[in-house]
Motif scaffolding. Structure first.
Motif, PDB file in Angstrom:
ATOM      1  N   GLU A  32      40.189  29.883  40.023  1.00 13.64           N
ATOM      2  CA  GLU A  32      40.158  29.585  41.454  1.00 13.64           C
ATOM      3  C   GLU A  32      39.984  28.103  41.748  1.00 13.64           C
ATOM      4  O   GLU A  32      40.216  27.665  42.878  1.00 13.64           O
ATOM      5  N   ALA A  33      39.572  27.328  40.758  1.00 17.04           N
ATOM      6  CA  ALA A  33      39.396  25.889  40.961  1.00 17.04           C
ATOM      7  C   ALA A  33      40.740  25.166  40.912  1.00 17.04           C
ATOM      8  O   ALA A  33      41.684  25.623  40.273  1.00 17.04           O
ATOM      9  N   GLU A  34      40.782  24.049  41.605  1.00 18.22           N
ATOM     10  CA  GLU A  34      41.985  23.220  41.558  1.00 18.22           C
ATOM     11  C   GLU A  34      41.865  22.145  40.484  1.00 18.22           C
ATOM     12  O   GLU A  34      42.862  21.721  39.917  1.00 18.22           O
ATOM     13  N   SER A  35      40.646  21.731  40.208  1.00 15.19           N
ATOM     14  CA  SER A  35      40.403  20.647  39.261  1.00 15.19           C
ATOM     15  C   SER A  35      39.119  20.911  38.482  1.00 15.19           C
ATOM     16  O   SER A  35      38.271  21.702  38.913  1.00 15.19           O
ATOM     17  N   ILE A  36      38.996  20.198  37.356  1.00 14.23           N
ATOM     18  CA  ILE A  36      37.829  20.371  36.480  1.00 14.23           C
ATOM     19  C   ILE A  36      37.184  19.012  36.219  1.00 14.23           C
ATOM     20  O   ILE A  36      37.887  18.028  35.931  1.00 14.23           O
ATOM     21  N   LEU A  37      35.872  18.966  36.310  1.00 18.11           N
ATOM     22  CA  LEU A  37      35.113  17.783  35.912  1.00 18.11           C
ATOM     23  C   LEU A  37      34.280  18.156  34.701  1.00 18.11           C
ATOM     24  O   LEU A  37      33.408  19.022  34.786  1.00 18.11           O
ATOM     25  N   PHE A  38      34.562  17.514  33.570  1.00 16.08           N
ATOM     26  CA  PHE A  38      33.808  17.762  32.349  1.00 16.08           C
ATOM     27  C   PHE A  38      32.751  16.665  32.163  1.00 16.08           C
ATOM     28  O   PHE A  38      33.067  15.476  32.257  1.00 16.08           O
ATOM     29  N   ALA A  39      31.521  17.066  31.874  1.00 19.36           N
ATOM     30  CA  ALA A  39      30.497  16.139  31.417  1.00 19.36           C
ATOM     31  C   ALA A  39      30.289  16.455  29.944  1.00 19.36           C
ATOM     32  O   ALA A  39      29.699  17.475  29.594  1.00 19.36           O
ATOM     33  N   SER A  40      30.817  15.586  29.091  1.00 21.40           N
ATOM     34  CA  SER A  40      30.940  15.931  27.675  1.00 21.40           C
ATOM     35  C   SER A  40      30.153  14.979  26.775  1.00 21.40           C
ATOM     36  O   SER A  40      30.636  13.899  26.430  1.00 21.40           O
ATOM     37  N   PRO A  41      28.942  15.375  26.375  1.00 16.36           N
ATOM     38  CA  PRO A  41      28.212  14.569  25.402  1.00 16.36           C
ATOM     39  C   PRO A  41      28.900  14.639  24.039  1.00 16.36           C
ATOM     40  O   PRO A  41      29.760  15.501  23.821  1.00 16.36           O
ATOM     41  N   GLU A  42      28.536  13.747  23.173  1.00 15.86           N
ATOM     42  CA  GLU A  42      29.149  13.694  21.837  1.00 15.86           C
ATOM     43  C   GLU A  42      28.184  14.209  20.785  1.00 15.86           C
ATOM     44  O   GLU A  42      27.080  13.706  20.644  1.00 15.86           O
ATOM     45  N   TYR A  43      28.601  15.252  20.076  1.00 20.97           N
ATOM     46  CA  TYR A  43      27.833  15.769  18.942  1.00 20.97           C
ATOM     47  C   TYR A  43      28.702  15.640  17.701  1.00 20.97           C
ATOM     48  O   TYR A  43      29.805  16.198  17.647  1.00 20.97           O
ATOM     49  N   ASN A  44      28.208  14.904  16.705  1.00 19.61           N
ATOM     50  CA  ASN A  44      28.923  14.782  15.435  1.00 19.61           C
ATOM     51  C   ASN A  44      30.394  14.373  15.620  1.00 19.61           C
ATOM     52  O   ASN A  44      31.310  14.985  15.068  1.00 19.61           O
ATOM     53  N   TYR A  45      30.609  13.354  16.450  1.00 19.33           N
ATOM     54  CA  TYR A  45      31.942  12.783  16.675  1.00 19.33           C
ATOM     55  C   TYR A  45      32.860  13.687  17.490  1.00 19.33           C
ATOM     56  O   TYR A  45      34.066  13.479  17.528  1.00 19.33           O
ATOM     57  N   SER A  46      32.336  14.732  18.144  1.00 19.32           N
ATOM     58  CA  SER A  46      33.240  15.667  18.817  1.00 19.32           C
ATOM     59  C   SER A  46      32.571  16.298  20.037  1.00 19.32           C
ATOM     60  O   SER A  46      31.467  15.906  20.432  1.00 19.32           O
ATOM     61  N   VAL A  47      33.254  17.277  20.637  1.00 25.09           N
ATOM     62  CA  VAL A  47      32.691  18.020  21.763  1.00 25.09           C
ATOM     63  C   VAL A  47      31.621  18.970  21.242  1.00 25.09           C
ATOM     64  O   VAL A  47      31.595  19.307  20.062  1.00 25.09           O
ATOM     65  N   THR A  48      30.771  19.424  22.139  1.00 29.79           N
ATOM     66  CA  THR A  48      29.697  20.333  21.737  1.00 29.79           C
ATOM     67  C   THR A  48      30.233  21.745  21.519  1.00 29.79           C
ATOM     68  O   THR A  48      31.277  22.130  22.068  1.00 29.79           O
ATOM     69  N   ALA A  49      29.478  22.524  20.767  1.00 31.59           N
ATOM     70  CA  ALA A  49      29.874  23.919  20.524  1.00 31.59           C
ATOM     71  C   ALA A  49      29.944  24.736  21.817  1.00 31.59           C
ATOM     72  O   ALA A  49      30.897  25.502  22.003  1.00 31.59           O
ATOM     73  N   PRO A  50      28.961  24.621  22.737  1.00 25.98           N
ATOM     74  CA  PRO A  50      29.065  25.404  23.973  1.00 25.98           C
ATOM     75  C   PRO A  50      30.310  25.079  24.788  1.00 25.98           C
ATOM     76  O   PRO A  50      30.941  25.978  25.351  1.00 25.98           O
ATOM     77  N   LEU A  51      30.665  23.793  24.847  1.00 30.00           N
ATOM     78  CA  LEU A  51      31.847  23.417  25.625  1.00 30.00           C
ATOM     79  C   LEU A  51      33.120  23.916  24.966  1.00 30.00           C
ATOM     80  O   LEU A  51      34.021  24.437  25.637  1.00 30.00           O
ATOM     81  N   LYS A  52      33.217  23.786  23.644  1.00 34.80           N
ATOM     82  CA  LYS A  52      34.408  24.289  22.950  1.00 34.80           C
ATOM     83  C   LYS A  52      34.528  25.801  23.135  1.00 34.80           C
ATOM     84  O   LYS A  52      35.633  26.341  23.320  1.00 34.80           O
ATOM     85  N   ASN A  53      33.394  26.497  23.113  1.00 35.90           N
ATOM     86  CA  ASN A  53      33.400  27.936  23.318  1.00 35.90           C
ATOM     87  C   ASN A  53      33.942  28.285  24.700  1.00 35.90           C
ATOM     88  O   ASN A  53      34.756  29.209  24.863  1.00 35.90           O
ATOM     89  N   ALA A  54      33.510  27.535  25.722  1.00 34.25           N
ATOM     90  CA  ALA A  54      33.991  27.765  27.083  1.00 34.25           C
ATOM     91  C   ALA A  54      35.490  27.492  27.192  1.00 34.25           C
ATOM     92  O   ALA A  54      36.234  28.253  27.828  1.00 34.25           O
ATOM     93  N   LEU A  55      35.936  26.418  26.561  1.00 29.74           N
ATOM     94  CA  LEU A  55      37.363  26.091  26.561  1.00 29.74           C
ATOM     95  C   LEU A  55      38.169  27.226  25.939  1.00 29.74           C
ATOM     96  O   LEU A  55      39.228  27.618  26.457  1.00 29.74           O
ATOM     97  N   ASP A  56      37.658  27.769  24.851  1.00 33.00           N
ATOM     98  CA  ASP A  56      38.386  28.823  24.145  1.00 33.00           C
ATOM     99  C   ASP A  56      38.434  30.120  24.945  1.00 33.00           C
ATOM    100  O   ASP A  56      39.474  30.778  25.015  1.00 33.00           O
TER     101      ASP A  56
END
Length: 202
Positions: free
Chosen positions: A82-106
């Protein structure tokens, strides 16, 4: 006057804000709170809603039954759809995105992918490079998900470099950083409207 009336009649751009950190006092969540305040105070036609990703189970396709998902996943997917746009606040863990965020993306990419053709922006608060490497990985993921990220301005914030940028609750207190965050939101708003016009024409 007719043009201004048409522009004024446009529905607001609805933005879902996601934070890759689950900590309540996370500075990345602080960025989302500040972004929400900025949108309400000074950007007409931009509405930001924070959506918590912590209730999502770890991705497991055994949880998919006849094309349906668990209530938490269904609710999350509906918010993204239902959203038109997404704002990500993405901290860096071990040179990459966090596990919770990757899980949500998937989860939201499972058929049918609900990320497709949405405008997106990334902000990051971390150490040293300010989350830059997580942003670059997130942009790579976004290619497959058909997300359309704004390119500029970029927002990388070293949260630990003096002077203090956040208070003990993770709330943003630096006025200069706030202005940079506003610039990102203005760019996201403009790009979202541009994509909206393109979709209407097509």
């Amino acid at each position: 006057m007719a043009l201004s009336m048409i522009v004024g009649a446009q529905p607001a751009v609805k933005v879902v804000a996601l934070c890759g950190s689950l900590r309540k006092s996370s500075t990345n969540r602080g960025l989302i709170r500040a972004a929400t305040e900025i949108a309400k105070e000074s950007i007409d036609g931009l509405e930001i809603e924070y959506v918590d990703i912590s209730p999502l189970p770890m991705l497991n396709t055994d949880l998919e039954v006849d094309g349906t998902y668990s209530p938490a996943v269904e609710a999350f997917r509906r918010k993204i759809l239902e959203a038109e746009s997404i704002l990500f606040a993405s901290p860096e863990y071990n040179y990459s995105v966090t596990a919770p965020l990757k899980n949500a993306l998937d989860w939201a990419s499972r058929p049918p992918n609900v990320w497709g053709d949405k405008a997106a922006a990334i902000v990051s608060s971390s150490g040293s490079l300010g989350g830059a490497r997580s942003q670059y990985h997130l942009r790579q993921i976004g290619v497959f998900l058909d997300l359309h990220f704004i390119n500029k301005p970029e927002f990388f914030l070293n949260a630990y470099q003096p002077p203090p940028k956040f208070d003990s609750h993770g709330d943003l207190i630096d006025c200069k950083v706030r202005e940079k965050l506003k610039a990102v939101l203005l760019a996201l708003h403009a790009f979202s409207l541009r994509l909206r016009r393109t979709s209407v024409v097509n």
